[in-house]
Scaffold this active site. Structure first.
Site: not given
Ligand code: GFB
Length: 422
Positions: A47, A49-50, A285, A364
């Site tokens: 999973e 970060f968010n 974003h 960001d």
């Molecule tokens: O937070 P996150 O899991 O949300 O995004 P999703 C994935 C990671 O990608 C973030 C990097 O924690 C950051 O490390 N990242 C994405 C970014 N967008 C940005 C940005 O605009 N700026 C920066 N600095 N970093 C989830 C996935 O992604 O979606 C799961 O983690 C799964 O594995 C799910 O695929 C469907 O919700 O976008």
């Protein structure tokens, strides 16, 4: 052992607490102060970060419910390694929560401590690990029923019993840590479904780790309590300061001008929608990389992204377009060909080293949160957390709950409006 088979609904406290005899005994009701207990949790390693931030809220809300009568402290699981944190040369794990979040602020919602402080207070032993799993072979029949039951482990769990009788496994990279007991529980329901297990069958345990905590749903999705947990999840001050410096220097954006000043204590910050106006820039974003495969119909090409942003620049008379993205440099350069006023935050090396990819992600998000208009990526939890931040700041929902449409979509369904409640 069947712990319980609840059929309660999310907010039906009476059902959830229908364990009076056990409860009275384990809580020493009417006799002494409840003893201090620790709740730890862990999440499926895949999973991001968010989503993890969201699971924190579910567990924090659970602790708040239990602390009605008990004395639980929530132990914050160290961060990392995370699949998306890929920048080479950086520390991969053991990031403390204080790197990213304001611990004092979290503490105003429920008592929390870092895992390292737990080790100091308690030693390297966790009493019980409860490993949650879905019910085997369950198919959704249209009828949602809450249930929880101790069972055999369906898949080989990540913990094994060693010669000393203790369980070893992944405790965030802290190798000397072990657990005394381990149980697999099949669970389906809201976070409070584990309360009977925590209060009765395992009531002797001073420290309990719930692994695969993402299995638990929000007890009070979208209500005042949800928003209290969310409002308490403030970012660490150094990251906010860096985001604010970038806003001021590169985007001509300050809290005074943008009407985005937050009260230092989240409990005292309450504004009406439309109160904030935001800086003279729009923010997008753009979730790329794995989303280009996983959500290919909903994520536009760079060219189509530009075509959707250009009219917004006109409409909001934006001086700049702030881009938060996990896109590689080439994609950002391509976007700049269409939108020369596009700008992004590039962290100095020492900031990246100290705060890692997680810290840059927060900067960001913070900058996106202060834009006059925000548009995100479909179903990205990264975008969702920005939307919540903007609700807290007091933006009109029209300038927050927006997403880009895929290349083949004339128009597309916009994000649900998760409006703040106080
Ligand atoms: O937070 P996150 O899991 O949300 O995004 P999703 C994935 C990671 O990608 C973030 C990097 O924690 C950051 O490390 N990242 C994405 C970014 N967008 C940005 C940005 O605009 N700026 C920066 N600095 N970093 C989830 C996935 O992604 O979606 C799961 O983690 C799964 O594995 C799910 O695929 C469907 O919700 O976008």
């Amino acid at each position: 052992i069947c712990l319980s088979s609840l059929t309660s609904t999310a907010n039906d406290d009476q059902d959830l607490f229908a364990f009076e005899p056990v409860r009275a005994q384990s809580l020493n009701v009417g006799t002494a102060k409840p003893r201090k207990r620790y709740l730890l949790y862990s999440i499926n390693p895949g999973e991001g970060f968010n989503l993890r931030r969201d699971v924190y809220m579910r567990v924090a809300s659970l602790v708040k419910m239990m602390n009605d009568k008990e004395d639980w402290t929530l132990v914050l699981p160290p961060w990392g390694p995370l699949y998306h944190w890929k920048t080479e040369g950086l520390k991969r794990d053991k990031y403390l929560w204080k790197t990213f979040f304001d611990i004092q602020s979290l503490n105003l919602y429920v008592p929390v401590i870092e895992f390292e402080d737990f080790l100091t207070e308690n030693g390297p032993v966790i009493d019980d690990v409860l490993y949650l799993q879905h019910f085997e072979g369950d198919r959704f029949t249209g009828h949602f029923e809450e249930k929880i039951e101790e069972t055999e482990c369906i898949e080989a769990p990540r913990y094994s019993k060693h010669a000393d009788g203790k369980y070893r496994g992944w405790f965030w990279g802290y190798e000397r840590v072990a657990a005394k007991n381990f149980h697999c529980l099949s669970a389906q329901g809201f976070a409070a479904i584990v309360i009977p297990a925590l209060r009765s069958n395992y009531s002797k345990a001073r420290s309990v780790l719930i692994d695969r905590a993402e299995t638990l749903l929000h007890n009070r999705y979208g209500d005042e309590d949800y928003w209290q947990a969310r409002r308490s999840l403030r970012f660490a001050k150094p990251l906010i300061d860096m985001g604010d410096a970038f806003r001021r220097d590169r985007l001509d954006s300050t809290d005074d001008g943008d009407i985005t000043t937050l009260h230092p204590d989240w409990r005292d910050h309450q504004v009406k929608p439309g109160h904030a106006i935001g800086g003279p820039y729009i923010a997008a974003h753009l979730r790329r990389r794995d989303f280009l495969y996983g959500h290919r119909d909903d994520v536009p090409s760079i060219n189509r992204t530009a075509l959707q942003l250009l009219p917004l620049i006109e409409k909001y008379k934006a001086k700049k377009v702030f881009i938060a993205s996990d896109a590689p440099d080439e994609e950002f350069e391509e976007l700049k060909l269409y939108i020369p006023i596009a700008i992004r935050y590039v962290p100095p090396k020492e900031i990246l080293k100290k705060y890692g990819d997680g810290g840059v992600a927060i900067i960001d998000q913070w900058i996106c949160a202060h834009a006059r208009y925000f548009v995100g990526t479909s179903v990205s939890t990264f975008s969702f957390r920005i939307q919540e931040e903007r609700e807290i700041l007091g933006f009109d929902p029209d300038v927050t709950f927006n997403r880009l449409c895929g290349d083949k979509q004339e128009s597309c369904e916009q994000p649900a409006r998760w409006k703040i409640r106080y």
